[in-house]
Motif scaffolding. Structure first.
Motif, PDB file in Angstrom:
ATOM      1  N   ARG A 113       0.830  -1.188   0.000  1.00 18.41           N
ATOM      2  CA  ARG A 113       0.000   0.000   0.000  1.00 18.41           C
ATOM      3  C   ARG A 113       0.873   1.249   0.000  1.00 18.41           C
ATOM      4  NH1 ARG A 113      -4.456  -1.521   4.686  1.00 18.41           N
ATOM      5  NH2 ARG A 113      -5.392  -3.323   3.619  1.00 18.41           N
ATOM      6  N   GLN A 149       4.854   0.217  -2.156  1.00 21.52           N
ATOM      7  CA  GLN A 149       5.007  -0.301  -3.519  1.00 21.52           C
ATOM      8  C   GLN A 149       6.410  -0.045  -4.059  1.00 21.52           C
ATOM      9  OE1 GLN A 149       1.581   0.520  -6.202  1.00 21.52           O
ATOM     10  NE2 GLN A 149       0.676   1.538  -4.436  1.00 21.52           N
ATOM     11  N   GLN A 196       6.131  -9.973  -8.928  1.00 23.29           N
ATOM     12  CA  GLN A 196       5.330  -8.784  -8.712  1.00 23.29           C
ATOM     13  C   GLN A 196       4.113  -8.812  -9.624  1.00 23.29           C
ATOM     14  OE1 GLN A 196       6.619  -6.549  -6.432  1.00 23.29           O
ATOM     15  NE2 GLN A 196       4.789  -5.257  -6.468  1.00 23.29           N
ATOM     16  N   ARG A 248       0.059  -4.268  -7.424  1.00 21.72           N
ATOM     17  CA  ARG A 248       0.345  -3.873  -6.046  1.00 21.72           C
ATOM     18  C   ARG A 248       0.670  -5.068  -5.157  1.00 21.72           C
ATOM     19  NH1 ARG A 248      -4.113   0.774  -4.418  1.00 21.72           N
ATOM     20  NH2 ARG A 248      -3.550   2.299  -6.037  1.00 21.72           N
ATOM     21  N   ASN A 249       0.603  -6.237  -5.702  1.00 21.43           N
ATOM     22  CA  ASN A 249       0.837  -7.444  -4.916  1.00 21.43           C
ATOM     23  C   ASN A 249       2.077  -8.193  -5.385  1.00 21.43           C
ATOM     24  OD1 ASN A 249      -1.597  -6.924  -3.574  1.00 21.43           O
ATOM     25  ND2 ASN A 249      -2.764  -8.120  -5.057  1.00 21.43           N
TER      26      ASN A 249
END
Length: 209
Positions: free
Chosen positions: A105, A109, A138, A141-142
């Motif tokens: 978050r 990032q 990657q 965002r995760n």
């Protein structure tokens, strides 16, 4: 083809039917696209039964691959990490794959190394139960990684079943011991009461006089 897989050769259809009738068998087309089509003399009812048995056995042995997911934050505290790791351990012991997702978050990032180190630590902590099947990558965002279990689903189920049976046997043994102890106490109670009554009679004043 004959009933034992031997080659009979190319024969007219009516002759093949006659051969099947004489052998009390069925003429079954097993390769209709062949040139000429291939047929075999067989007991068709038995053939269908054996195929059904094989299909049932295959379904019984089939393992359904289930992928569980566990989500972590890159700056997760120690207590939450241990809780999440406990869930991963439980999934792996059950023979399930686990997809680990690190959710970034805001400014996190720009620190992908935090997620990578966390995934690496988790993989090391559960290496006795699972292995890294899909390396960290990657995804927006995760960051995700997949850990596969060392033991297959069927083996894990068998171990869980054996453990349950062992615990049940232990409970039954404890219950039997408790019942035996209770029976012994009940058996000893009348003897103790009789002894107490005898002591009271000896203490009676009239008898002493």
């Amino acid at each position: 083809m004959g009933p034992n897989g031997e080659t009979v050769g190319i024969v007219p259809t009516d002759q093949a039917l006659k051969l099947a009738q004489e052998a009390d068998l069925d003429l079954v087309e097993i390769a209709p696209m062949g040139k000429p089509p291939v047929c075999k003399l067989m007991d068709y009812g038995k053939f269908k039964y054996e195929n059904a048995q094989k299909a049932r056995e295959a379904r019984r042995n089939q393992t359904n691959v289930i992928i569980k997911e566990m989500k972590l934050r890159p700056k997760i505290d120690a207590h939450d990490y241990e809780t999440k790791k406990g869930h991963v351990v439980r999934f792996l012991k059950a023979g399930d794959k686990v997809k680990i997702t690190i959710m970034f978050r805001g400014r996190e990032q720009h620190r992908p190394e935090l997620g990578y180190r966390l995934l690496q630590k988790l993989a090391e902590d559960v290496q006795e139960l699972g292995f890294v099947e899909s390396n960290p990558k990657q995804d927006g965002r995760n960051m995700t990684m997949v850990i596969g279990p060392h033991k297959k689903k069927a083996e894990a189920k068998a171990e869980v079943k054996a453990a349950k049976e062992e615990r049940r046997a232990e409970r039954e043994a404890e219950a039997a011991l408790d019942a035996a102890a209770q029976a012994e106490r009940v058996a000893q109670k009348p003897a103790a009461q009789k002894k107490e009554r005898g002591r009271s009679e000896n203490l009676d004043p009239e008898i002493d006089a």
